[in-house]
Motif scaffolding. Structure first.
Motif, PDB file in Angstrom:
ATOM      1  N   LEU A  20      49.452  51.585 -27.611  1.00 21.53           N
ATOM      2  CA  LEU A  20      49.751  51.552 -26.196  1.00 21.53           C
ATOM      3  C   LEU A  20      50.869  50.556 -25.921  1.00 21.53           C
ATOM      4  O   LEU A  20      50.947  49.507 -26.561  1.00 21.53           O
ATOM      5  CB  LEU A  20      48.520  51.161 -25.380  1.00 21.53           C
ATOM      6  N   SER A  21      51.701  50.881 -24.954  1.00 25.63           N
ATOM      7  CA  SER A  21      52.772  49.997 -24.525  1.00 25.63           C
ATOM      8  C   SER A  21      52.656  49.741 -23.034  1.00 25.63           C
ATOM      9  O   SER A  21      52.233  50.613 -22.274  1.00 25.63           O
ATOM     10  CB  SER A  21      54.147  50.604 -24.819  1.00 25.63           C
ATOM     11  N   CYS A  22      53.025  48.553 -22.628  1.00 21.42           N
ATOM     12  CA  CYS A  22      53.079  48.186 -21.219  1.00 21.42           C
ATOM     13  C   CYS A  22      54.448  47.589 -20.956  1.00 21.42           C
ATOM     14  O   CYS A  22      54.733  46.461 -21.387  1.00 21.42           O
ATOM     15  CB  CYS A  22      51.982  47.188 -20.866  1.00 21.42           C
ATOM     16  N   THR A  23      55.284  48.338 -20.280  1.00 18.45           N
ATOM     17  CA  THR A  23      56.607  47.849 -19.911  1.00 18.45           C
ATOM     18  C   THR A  23      56.541  47.273 -18.508  1.00 18.45           C
ATOM     19  O   THR A  23      55.912  47.847 -17.619  1.00 18.45           O
ATOM     20  CB  THR A  23      57.654  48.961 -19.990  1.00 18.45           C
ATOM     21  N   THR A  24      57.193  46.143 -18.320  1.00 21.11           N
ATOM     22  CA  THR A  24      57.129  45.441 -17.040  1.00 21.11           C
ATOM     23  C   THR A  24      58.517  45.243 -16.468  1.00 21.11           C
ATOM     24  O   THR A  24      59.514  45.198 -17.183  1.00 21.11           O
ATOM     25  CB  THR A  24      56.446  44.071 -17.174  1.00 21.11           C
ATOM     26  N   SER A  25      58.553  45.098 -15.154  1.00 25.92           N
ATOM     27  CA  SER A  25      59.774  44.739 -14.457  1.00 25.92           C
ATOM     28  C   SER A  25      59.399  43.942 -13.221  1.00 25.92           C
ATOM     29  O   SER A  25      58.293  44.068 -12.695  1.00 25.92           O
ATOM     30  CB  SER A  25      60.593  45.980 -14.078  1.00 25.92           C
ATOM     31  N   GLY A  26      60.311  43.109 -12.757  1.00 30.93           N
ATOM     32  CA  GLY A  26      60.084  42.342 -11.549  1.00 30.93           C
ATOM     33  C   GLY A  26      59.325  41.046 -11.732  1.00 30.93           C
ATOM     34  O   GLY A  26      59.003  40.382 -10.738  1.00 30.93           O
ATOM     35  N   ILE A  27      59.017  40.665 -12.961  1.00 28.01           N
ATOM     36  CA  ILE A  27      58.339  39.401 -13.246  1.00 28.01           C
ATOM     37  C   ILE A  27      59.097  38.646 -14.327  1.00 28.01           C
ATOM     38  O   ILE A  27      59.854  39.250 -15.098  1.00 28.01           O
ATOM     39  CB  ILE A  27      56.869  39.599 -13.682  1.00 28.01           C
ATOM     40  N   ILE A  28      58.877  37.329 -14.349  1.00 29.14           N
ATOM     41  CA  ILE A  28      59.386  36.537 -15.466  1.00 29.14           C
ATOM     42  C   ILE A  28      58.357  36.685 -16.572  1.00 29.14           C
ATOM     43  O   ILE A  28      57.393  35.931 -16.665  1.00 29.14           O
ATOM     44  CB  ILE A  28      59.599  35.074 -15.061  1.00 29.14           C
ATOM     45  N   ASP A  72      56.454  41.330 -26.828  1.00 22.61           N
ATOM     46  CA  ASP A  72      57.850  41.163 -27.178  1.00 22.61           C
ATOM     47  C   ASP A  72      58.550  40.686 -25.916  1.00 22.61           C
ATOM     48  O   ASP A  72      58.854  41.481 -25.027  1.00 22.61           O
ATOM     49  CB  ASP A  72      58.446  42.469 -27.686  1.00 22.61           C
ATOM     50  N   ASN A  73      58.784  39.389 -25.839  1.00 19.24           N
ATOM     51  CA  ASN A  73      59.370  38.830 -24.627  1.00 19.24           C
ATOM     52  C   ASN A  73      60.792  39.333 -24.384  1.00 19.24           C
ATOM     53  O   ASN A  73      61.228  39.422 -23.237  1.00 19.24           O
ATOM     54  CB  ASN A  73      59.352  37.301 -24.690  1.00 19.24           C
ATOM     55  N   ALA A  74      61.505  39.652 -25.449  1.00 23.02           N
ATOM     56  CA  ALA A  74      62.858  40.170 -25.288  1.00 23.02           C
ATOM     57  C   ALA A  74      62.867  41.536 -24.629  1.00 23.02           C
ATOM     58  O   ALA A  74      63.857  41.921 -23.999  1.00 23.02           O
ATOM     59  CB  ALA A  74      63.570  40.225 -26.635  1.00 23.02           C
ATOM     60  N   LYS A  75      61.785  42.298 -24.787  1.00 22.95           N
ATOM     61  CA  LYS A  75      61.675  43.630 -24.209  1.00 22.95           C
ATOM     62  C   LYS A  75      60.794  43.670 -22.968  1.00 22.95           C
ATOM     63  O   LYS A  75      60.605  44.750 -22.397  1.00 22.95           O
ATOM     64  CB  LYS A  75      61.131  44.608 -25.245  1.00 22.95           C
ATOM     65  N   ASN A  76      60.237  42.526 -22.562  1.00 20.20           N
ATOM     66  CA  ASN A  76      59.318  42.479 -21.416  1.00 20.20           C
ATOM     67  C   ASN A  76      58.182  43.492 -21.580  1.00 20.20           C
ATOM     68  O   ASN A  76      57.786  44.159 -20.618  1.00 20.20           O
ATOM     69  CB  ASN A  76      60.059  42.722 -20.105  1.00 20.20           C
ATOM     70  N   THR A  77      57.657  43.578 -22.778  1.00 19.24           N
ATOM     71  CA  THR A  77      56.686  44.606 -23.111  1.00 19.24           C
ATOM     72  C   THR A  77      55.514  44.027 -23.890  1.00 19.24           C
ATOM     73  O   THR A  77      55.704  43.183 -24.770  1.00 19.24           O
ATOM     74  CB  THR A  77      57.341  45.728 -23.927  1.00 19.24           C
ATOM     75  N   ALA A  78      54.311  44.484 -23.556  1.00 20.74           N
ATOM     76  CA  ALA A  78      53.111  44.165 -24.312  1.00 20.74           C
ATOM     77  C   ALA A  78      52.600  45.419 -24.993  1.00 20.74           C
ATOM     78  O   ALA A  78      52.815  46.538 -24.500  1.00 20.74           O
ATOM     79  CB  ALA A  78      52.038  43.584 -23.398  1.00 20.74           C
ATOM     80  N   TYR A  79      51.897  45.233 -26.103  1.00 25.50           N
ATOM     81  CA  TYR A  79      51.418  46.352 -26.902  1.00 25.50           C
ATOM     82  C   TYR A  79      49.949  46.168 -27.241  1.00 25.50           C
ATOM     83  O   TYR A  79      49.436  45.054 -27.296  1.00 25.50           O
ATOM     84  CB  TYR A  79      52.197  46.474 -28.212  1.00 25.50           C
TER      85      TYR A  79
END
Length: 118
Positions: A20-28, A72-79
């Motif tokens: 599973l992937s969680c892509t984020t936007s709008g947050i630090i 992966d902080n560079a991708k703003n993504t959690a797995y």
């Protein structure tokens, strides 16, 4: 606009794997704790795994040894890597982001369905 979008759910046979992937936007992203929760039919939502902004990790007893959370902080993504899946893992899986700095600054994705069945 803050958005968390889960992907990677689907139908898998017992013993199989999903990521599973969680892509984020709008947050630090780097300062947020990231978590995965799930809600099975007829049950309350429960914590599956969490990875803190500093990298600390906790798992639910039911998934320890089978699931791996990462970020992966560079991708703003959690797995969430899920191995050796069992029918009891069937649930809607939700991504969560918690700043732990401001009360109420907690965000949720809309969920992705994981079905483990033969």
């Amino acid at each position: 606009q803050v958005q968390l979008v889960e992907s990677g759910g689907g139908l898998v046979q017992p013993g199989g794997s999903l990521r599973l992937s969680c892509t984020t936007s709008g947050i630090i992203f780097s300062i947020f704790d990231m978590g995965w929760y799930r809600q099975a039919p007829g049950k309350q939502r429960e914590l599956v795994a969490v990875i803190g902004s500093a990298g600390g990790i906790n798992y639910a007893d039911s998934v320890t040894g089978r699931f791996t959370i990462s970020r992966d902080n560079a991708k703003n993504t959690a797995y969430l890597q899920m191995n050796t899946l069992k029918p009891e893992d069937t649930a809607v899986y939700y991504c969560n982001a918690d700043s732990r700095l401001v009360a109420g600054m907690v965000y949720w994705g809309k969920g992705t369905l994981v079905t483990v069945s033969s």
